[in-house]
Design a protein around this motif. Structure first.
Motif, short mmCIF file in Angstrom:
data_model
loop_
_atom_site.label_atom_id
_atom_site.label_comp_id
_atom_site.label_asym_id
_atom_site.label_seq_id
_atom_site.Cartn_x
_atom_site.Cartn_y
_atom_site.Cartn_z
N LEU A 245 0.82 -1.22 0.00
CA LEU A 245 0.00 0.00 0.00
C LEU A 245 0.86 1.27 0.00
O LEU A 245 0.60 2.19 -0.80
CB LEU A 245 -0.95 -0.02 1.19
N PRO A 246 1.88 1.38 0.87
CA PRO A 246 2.75 2.57 0.76
C PRO A 246 3.49 2.65 -0.57
O PRO A 246 3.74 3.76 -1.07
CB PRO A 246 3.73 2.39 1.93
N SER A 247 3.84 1.49 -1.15
CA SER A 247 4.50 1.50 -2.45
C SER A 247 3.59 2.10 -3.51
O SER A 247 4.02 2.93 -4.34
CB SER A 247 4.89 0.08 -2.85
N ALA A 248 2.32 1.71 -3.47
CA ALA A 248 1.36 2.28 -4.42
C ALA A 248 1.15 3.77 -4.15
O ALA A 248 1.00 4.57 -5.10
CB ALA A 248 0.04 1.53 -4.30
N GLY A 249 1.14 4.15 -2.87
CA GLY A 249 0.98 5.56 -2.52
C GLY A 249 2.14 6.40 -3.02
O GLY A 249 1.94 7.51 -3.55
N LEU A 250 3.37 5.90 -2.90
CA LEU A 250 4.54 6.63 -3.39
C LEU A 250 4.49 6.79 -4.90
O LEU A 250 4.77 7.87 -5.44
CB LEU A 250 5.81 5.90 -2.98
N PHE A 251 4.11 5.74 -5.60
CA PHE A 251 3.98 5.81 -7.06
C PHE A 251 2.92 6.84 -7.47
O PHE A 251 3.11 7.60 -8.43
CB PHE A 251 3.62 4.42 -7.61
N ALA A 252 1.82 6.88 -6.72
CA ALA A 252 0.75 7.83 -7.04
C ALA A 252 1.20 9.27 -6.82
O ALA A 252 0.86 10.17 -7.61
CB ALA A 252 -0.48 7.52 -6.20
N VAL A 253 1.98 9.52 -5.75
CA VAL A 253 2.46 10.89 -5.48
C VAL A 253 3.41 11.35 -6.57
O VAL A 253 3.32 12.48 -7.07
CB VAL A 253 3.15 10.94 -4.10
N VAL A 254 4.33 10.46 -6.98
CA VAL A 254 5.28 10.82 -8.03
C VAL A 254 4.54 11.09 -9.35
O VAL A 254 4.84 12.05 -10.07
CB VAL A 254 6.33 9.70 -8.22
N SER A 255 3.55 10.25 -9.66
CA SER A 255 2.78 10.45 -10.89
C SER A 255 2.01 11.76 -10.84
O SER A 255 1.93 12.50 -11.84
CB SER A 255 1.81 9.28 -11.09
N ASN A 256 1.44 12.07 -9.68
CA ASN A 256 0.68 13.33 -9.54
C ASN A 256 1.59 14.53 -9.72
O ASN A 256 1.18 15.56 -10.29
CB ASN A 256 0.01 13.38 -8.17
N LYS A 257 2.84 14.43 -9.26
CA LYS A 257 3.79 15.54 -9.42
C LYS A 257 4.07 15.81 -10.90
O LYS A 257 4.16 16.98 -11.33
CB LYS A 257 5.09 15.24 -8.68
N TYR A 258 4.21 14.75 -11.69
CA TYR A 258 4.43 14.94 -13.12
C TYR A 258 3.22 15.60 -13.78
O TYR A 258 3.36 16.44 -14.68
CB TYR A 258 4.72 13.59 -13.79
N VAL A 259 2.02 15.23 -13.34
CA VAL A 259 0.81 15.84 -13.90
C VAL A 259 0.76 17.33 -13.56
O VAL A 259 0.45 18.17 -14.42
CB VAL A 259 -0.44 15.12 -13.36
N VAL A 260 1.09 17.66 -12.31
CA VAL A 260 1.07 19.06 -11.89
C VAL A 260 2.09 19.87 -12.68
O VAL A 260 1.82 21.01 -13.11
CB VAL A 260 1.33 19.17 -10.38
N GLU A 261 3.28 19.33 -12.89
CA GLU A 261 4.32 20.06 -13.62
C GLU A 261 3.94 20.28 -15.07
O GLU A 261 4.43 21.22 -15.71
CB GLU A 261 5.64 19.30 -13.53
N SER A 262 3.09 19.42 -15.62
CA SER A 262 2.63 19.63 -16.99
C SER A 262 1.58 20.73 -17.08
O SER A 262 1.34 21.29 -18.15
CB SER A 262 2.06 18.32 -17.56
N ILE A 263 0.94 21.04 -15.94
CA ILE A 263 -0.09 22.08 -15.91
C ILE A 263 0.49 23.42 -15.46
O ILE A 263 0.23 24.47 -16.07
CB ILE A 263 -1.24 21.67 -14.97
N VAL A 264 1.29 23.37 -14.40
CA VAL A 264 1.87 24.58 -13.83
C VAL A 264 3.27 24.77 -14.43
O VAL A 264 4.08 23.84 -14.40
CB VAL A 264 1.96 24.49 -12.30
N PRO A 265 3.59 25.94 -14.98
CA PRO A 265 4.93 26.17 -15.54
C PRO A 265 6.01 25.96 -14.50
O PRO A 265 5.84 26.26 -13.31
CB PRO A 265 4.87 27.63 -16.00
N SER A 266 7.14 25.41 -14.93
CA SER A 266 8.24 25.14 -14.01
C SER A 266 8.84 26.44 -13.50
O SER A 266 8.80 27.48 -14.16
CB SER A 266 9.31 24.31 -14.72
N SER A 267 9.41 26.36 -12.31
CA SER A 267 10.02 27.53 -11.68
C SER A 267 11.35 27.12 -11.09
O SER A 267 11.53 25.98 -10.65
CB SER A 267 9.09 28.10 -10.60
N THR A 268 12.30 28.05 -11.07
CA THR A 268 13.61 27.76 -10.50
C THR A 268 13.57 27.71 -8.99
O THR A 268 14.48 27.16 -8.37
CB THR A 268 14.63 28.82 -10.94
#
Length: 334
Positions: A245-268
């Motif tokens: 379950l934590p393994s799946a949770g970690l995968f979901a958080v990392v995937s969500n971060k990629y989705v957010v970065e595709s929506i919100v412009p990257s910042s330094t």
């Protein structure tokens, strides 16, 4: 010494003394006259801005576009603003309309329509709760000795017909300032190494509309993943799903971060959403460490160690959940 020569010397001495005393006496008078004529030589011109459009907010190129009207009152054709207006920090601008007419008072009233693209550094560190202040700045190519702008605060403003998708206009203010350029622009006849120019500055405050809805859309996957990762603390020992379950949770958080970065412009810089995702990853990593430790304690089949492992799970779950919520609140408030 001959009396005539002595009299001439005394007369010359008297004239020199009188001249020196007169200069001392009237020194401040001369300074006042010079300052007075320098002040009155600068002409004050009321200047206003009315904004009719704000659009094309580009977070990657760091720009925005604006449409607005300018107007001013001036003395005559020698002060015409048609070819002297200079928008500051613009990438490009065009003037589509210009008109000028003489009023009954003898002054001239001009108005000008401008469409311009401006540079603006969008601050996305608090996205989607950021507050932006767009600036439209205007100068004249003539220095302040010829043109001194006075902001028309009464008639300037923003059209109530403007609608910006995802944004609300919260404030408008206009003022004038003096900008000093530390150069004479190569003018060899200039008496100073710097030049002062009058500038009109209009500031438009905007905030994102429905910020909380946008925030939860972008972070709901993170919080659900954290909640799922806490479930193994309340499961039976040595169950396979305690680590899956934590393994799946970690995968979901990392995937969500990629989705957010595709929506919100990257910042330094580190943004609010970056901090929440990194905090969730760290939290799941600590859950992994505790679960592995308590599973090892329960494998010994000693009743005392099993009881201790259960208490560690419950206590750590409570502490970690509390710390996670507190840090989240702090990130949202700062």
């Amino acid at each position: 010494m001959p009396r005539k020569l002595y009299r001439n010397r005394m007369t010359l001495y008297g004239l020199l003394s009188y001249t020196e005393e007169s200069m001392k006496k009237h020194f401040y008078t001369y300074i006042f006259i010079l300052l007075f004529f320098q002040t009155v030589s600068a002409k004050d011109y009321p200047f206003g801005i009315f904004i009719t459009g704000l659009y094309n907010f580009d977070y990657i190129e760091q720009t925005f576009c604006a449409d607005y009207w300018l107007w001013s009152l001036y003395d005559g054709e020698e002060t015409d603003f048609q070819n002297s207006i200079d928008p500051v920090n613009d990438i490009s601008f065009t003037s589509s309309i210009y008109s000028s007419q003489q009023l009954d008072t003898g002054q001239y009233w001009m108005q000008q329509k401008i469409q311009a693209q401006y540079q603006y550094k969008w601050d996305l560190r608090k996205f989607p709760f950021e507050v932006a202040e767009l600036k439209i700045e205007i100068e004249d190519y003539r220095d302040i000795s010829e043109v001194n702008f006075i902001a028309d605060t009464v008639n300037s403003g923003v059209s109530n017909l403007i609608t910006i998708d995802g944004w609300d206009i919260t404030s408008f203010k206009i003022g004038n300032s003096v900008i000093e350029y530390n150069t004479n622009f190569g003018n060899s006849s200039a008496t100073s190494e710097s030049n002062d120019y009058s500038r009109i500055i209009a500031c438009i405050g905007i905030t994102r509309s429905n910020s909380w809805i946008t925030f939860f859309k972008l972070t709901a996957g993170v919080y659900i993943s954290i909640l799922i990762s806490f479930l193994p603390f309340f499961m039976k020992p040595n169950t396979d799903s305690r680590l899956s379950l934590p393994s799946a949770g970690l995968f979901a958080v990392v995937s969500n971060k990629y989705v957010v970065e595709s929506i919100v412009p990257s910042s330094t810089s580190l943004t609010l959403l970056d901090s929440i995702h990194f905090l969730a990853m760290l939290c799941i990593l600590l859950i992994f460490i505790v679960l592995i430790q308590t599973d090892g304690m329960r494998s010994s089949e000693e009743k005392q160690l099993i009881d201790i492992s259960f208490r560690i799970d419950r206590i750590f779950a409570l502490i970690l959940a509390t710390v996670f919520c507190i840090i989240n609140c702090v990130l949202l408030c700062i």
